[in-house]
Write a protein that holds these residues in place. Sequence first.
Motif, PDB file in Angstrom:
ATOM      1  N   SER A  30      37.228 -35.894 -27.215  1.00 23.30           N
ATOM      2  CA  SER A  30      36.371 -34.755 -27.520  1.00 23.30           C
ATOM      3  C   SER A  30      37.193 -33.485 -27.662  1.00 23.30           C
ATOM      4  O   SER A  30      38.076 -33.212 -26.859  1.00 23.30           O
ATOM      5  CB  SER A  30      35.354 -34.577 -26.389  1.00 23.30           C
ATOM      6  N   ARG A  31      36.856 -32.709 -28.691  1.00 24.39           N
ATOM      7  CA  ARG A  31      37.482 -31.397 -28.866  1.00 24.39           C
ATOM      8  C   ARG A  31      36.769 -30.335 -28.043  1.00 24.39           C
ATOM      9  O   ARG A  31      37.182 -29.190 -28.025  1.00 24.39           O
ATOM     10  CB  ARG A  31      37.450 -31.006 -30.348  1.00 24.39           C
ATOM     11  N   GLY A  32      35.662 -30.705 -27.430  1.00 29.70           N
ATOM     12  CA  GLY A  32      34.928 -29.757 -26.593  1.00 29.70           C
ATOM     13  C   GLY A  32      33.934 -28.942 -27.395  1.00 29.70           C
ATOM     14  O   GLY A  32      33.245 -29.448 -28.261  1.00 29.70           O
TER      15      GLY A  32
ATOM     16  N   ASP B  24      22.432 -22.176 -45.602  1.00 30.53           N
ATOM     17  CA  ASP B  24      22.887 -20.841 -45.237  1.00 30.53           C
ATOM     18  C   ASP B  24      23.408 -20.827 -43.808  1.00 30.53           C
ATOM     19  O   ASP B  24      24.215 -19.990 -43.448  1.00 30.53           O
ATOM     20  CB  ASP B  24      21.731 -19.833 -45.328  1.00 30.53           C
ATOM     21  N   LEU B  25      22.911 -21.752 -42.986  1.00 33.58           N
ATOM     22  CA  LEU B  25      23.219 -21.765 -41.568  1.00 33.58           C
ATOM     23  C   LEU B  25      23.486 -23.192 -41.117  1.00 33.58           C
ATOM     24  O   LEU B  25      22.749 -24.108 -41.493  1.00 33.58           O
ATOM     25  CB  LEU B  25      22.035 -21.185 -40.795  1.00 33.58           C
ATOM     26  N   LEU B  26      24.537 -23.386 -40.335  1.00 34.05           N
ATOM     27  CA  LEU B  26      24.822 -24.685 -39.729  1.00 34.05           C
ATOM     28  C   LEU B  26      24.369 -24.643 -38.279  1.00 34.05           C
ATOM     29  O   LEU B  26      24.748 -23.753 -37.530  1.00 34.05           O
ATOM     30  CB  LEU B  26      26.312 -25.009 -39.780  1.00 34.05           C
ATOM     31  N   LEU B  27      23.546 -25.593 -37.894  1.00 31.93           N
ATOM     32  CA  LEU B  27      23.056 -25.735 -36.530  1.00 31.93           C
ATOM     33  C   LEU B  27      23.787 -26.934 -35.939  1.00 31.93           C
ATOM     34  O   LEU B  27      23.498 -28.071 -36.291  1.00 31.93           O
ATOM     35  CB  LEU B  27      21.549 -25.968 -36.570  1.00 31.93           C
ATOM     36  N   VAL B  28      24.776 -26.686 -35.074  1.00 33.08           N
ATOM     37  CA  VAL B  28      25.649 -27.749 -34.584  1.00 33.08           C
ATOM     38  C   VAL B  28      25.321 -28.057 -33.135  1.00 33.08           C
ATOM     39  O   VAL B  28      25.258 -27.160 -32.296  1.00 33.08           O
ATOM     40  CB  VAL B  28      27.140 -27.349 -34.704  1.00 33.08           C
ATOM     41  N   THR B  29      25.109 -29.341 -32.841  1.00 28.48           N
ATOM     42  CA  THR B  29      24.806 -29.782 -31.486  1.00 28.48           C
ATOM     43  C   THR B  29      25.894 -30.705 -30.968  1.00 28.48           C
ATOM     44  O   THR B  29      26.527 -31.419 -31.737  1.00 28.48           O
ATOM     45  CB  THR B  29      23.460 -30.528 -31.435  1.00 28.48           C
ATOM     46  N   GLY B  30      26.082 -30.677 -29.673  1.00 27.97           N
ATOM     47  CA  GLY B  30      26.994 -31.595 -29.012  1.00 27.97           C
ATOM     48  C   GLY B  30      28.424 -31.126 -28.980  1.00 27.97           C
ATOM     49  O   GLY B  30      28.818 -30.224 -29.722  1.00 27.97           O
ATOM     50  N   PRO B  31      29.225 -31.747 -28.106  1.00 28.27           N
ATOM     51  CA  PRO B  31      30.650 -31.475 -28.128  1.00 28.27           C
ATOM     52  C   PRO B  31      31.228 -32.139 -29.371  1.00 28.27           C
ATOM     53  O   PRO B  31      30.776 -33.199 -29.772  1.00 28.27           O
ATOM     54  CB  PRO B  31      31.156 -32.137 -26.849  1.00 28.27           C
ATOM     55  N   VAL B  32      32.201 -31.540 -29.976  1.00 31.77           N
ATOM     56  CA  VAL B  32      32.751 -32.093 -31.212  1.00 31.77           C
ATOM     57  C   VAL B  32      33.669 -33.257 -30.859  1.00 31.77           C
ATOM     58  O   VAL B  32      34.732 -33.062 -30.274  1.00 31.77           O
ATOM     59  CB  VAL B  32      33.517 -31.018 -32.013  1.00 31.77           C
ATOM     60  N   SER B  33      33.240 -34.456 -31.206  1.00 32.85           N
ATOM     61  CA  SER B  33      34.083 -35.624 -30.955  1.00 32.85           C
ATOM     62  C   SER B  33      35.237 -35.622 -31.957  1.00 32.85           C
ATOM     63  O   SER B  33      35.146 -35.040 -33.036  1.00 32.85           O
ATOM     64  CB  SER B  33      33.269 -36.915 -31.063  1.00 32.85           C
ATOM     65  N   ARG B  34      36.321 -36.263 -31.604  1.00 33.18           N
ATOM     66  CA  ARG B  34      37.488 -36.308 -32.500  1.00 33.18           C
ATOM     67  C   ARG B  34      37.133 -36.965 -33.830  1.00 33.18           C
ATOM     68  O   ARG B  34      37.671 -36.590 -34.859  1.00 33.18           O
ATOM     69  CB  ARG B  34      38.639 -37.053 -31.834  1.00 33.18           C
ATOM     70  N   ASN B  35      36.207 -37.921 -33.795  1.00 38.03           N
ATOM     71  CA  ASN B  35      35.810 -38.600 -35.027  1.00 38.03           C
ATOM     72  C   ASN B  35      34.961 -37.721 -35.929  1.00 38.03           C
ATOM     73  O   ASN B  35      34.907 -37.947 -37.135  1.00 38.03           O
ATOM     74  CB  ASN B  35      35.055 -39.884 -34.705  1.00 38.03           C
ATOM     75  N   MET B  36      34.294 -36.712 -35.361  1.00 36.06           N
ATOM     76  CA  MET B  36      33.437 -35.832 -36.157  1.00 36.06           C
ATOM     77  C   MET B  36      34.121 -34.528 -36.548  1.00 36.06           C
ATOM     78  O   MET B  36      33.571 -33.740 -37.315  1.00 36.06           O
ATOM     79  CB  MET B  36      32.163 -35.497 -35.375  1.00 36.06           C
TER      80      MET B  36
END
Length: 171
Positions: free
Chosen positions: A134-136, A86-98
């Motif tokens: 990184s997409r930031g 139901d919920l996405l818990l996202v950590t970190g800056p979004v790398s281009r590979n992710m």
Amino acid sequence: MYKILLKIAQVGIITEPPPAPDQALRLQAAKLNDEVLRQLGRALAIRHVDAGSCNGCELEIHAVNNPYYNLEGLGIKFVASPRHADLLLVTGPVSRNMEEALRRTYAATPEPKLVVAVGDCGCDGGIFGESYASRGRVANVLPVDVAVPGCPPTPAAIMQAILTAVSAVRR
């Protein structure tokens, strides 16, 4: 090695005293449980996605499941598949590979889907910012409902963010 063992024998075991019970945390936990049941009518399922973090936020997310905070005891569980979340818990800056993996995870999550960006890196890119690798921040890739600042944020702040996100379902 002998000197270390001798020092241990002389000093003994030194530990911190356990934290005192926090009544505010108990009230927050009860409110979280009531709000989840009112909004969803069932247990909340969370899918954690590490989009390129240093693992500091992950340690705090694991602490949310320990006996002191006991998120699992409130009926909130972590799931392995975004199809059950139901919920996405996202950590970190979004790398281009992710980036693509994060978009696919979001697409696989059923409605109503919520996104919580955890940590300074998830909120604004942190020390990594935006670069060739990184997409930031998470909001550059997905719509974010709640952002939890801190490097890393405390487990109580993470629980408050989950409560805020679930309360936002009504709006």
